[in-house]
Design a protein around this motif. Structure first.
Motif: not given
Length: 166
Positions: A26-27, A93-95, A147-149
């Motif tokens: 994320p982010g 795209a996100l930073g 997936g992201w955890n």
């Protein structure tokens, strides 16, 4: 001298295969390579060019894809932000992108500034040697395979006696 690494966006199957091995955090987090990892802790991705198989580092492939131009051998894909050998986040795209183009001189200067190389003990996130780096990379890969955890990522990064940069 090797042919420059080029990524043709029309090679949809290759791009789909590449993207199946990427889990995006994320982010501003890393985008983690979940495919093959070599004994040095860096990812491996096989491509076919001119009828021949070739293995490339996924972060380099991601950089060529993002830049939209071939990367010659003298262009290094540097992990500028995270120093994570299995991060493939070349997009801004996100930073700020984590993987950027640079020279070998810049790579060596960054290594020195971060205390890597030169026979000195190393305190980067992935351990003091190649075996520790490979173990950390593989633990991180396993942590995000489904997936992201964030908790699993934190545990994978902390599963070492080495201090982390994260």
């Amino acid at each position: 001298m090797r042919e420059p690494l080029s990524v043709d966006p029309s090679r949809r199957r290759e791009l789909e295969r590449f993207n199946r091995y990427v889990v995006k955090g994320p982010g501003p987090s890393c985008w983690i390579w979940t495919g093959a990892i070599a004994d040095d802790g860096y990812g491996r991705f096989w491509i076919s060019r001119n009828g021949r198989q070739r293995v490339v580092r996924p972060h380099r492939y991601a950089l060529a894809l993002e830049l939209g131009r071939p990367l010659s051998e003298d262009v290094n894909a540097l992990h500028e932000v995270c120093d994570n050998p299995i991060c493939v986040r070349a997009s801004d795209a996100l930073g700020r992108p984590h993987v950027v183009a640079g020279t070998q001189a810049e790579n060596l200067a960054t290594m020195g500034a971060k205390g890597r190389g030169g026979g000195r003990p190393s305190f980067q996130w992935y351990g003091a040697d190649k075996a520790a780096r490979a173990a950390r990379s593989r633990a991180l890969r396993e942590a995000v395979r489904g997936g992201w955890n964030q908790r699993a990522v934190d545990l994978a990064l902390l599963a070492s006696d080495e201090p982390t940069l994260f």
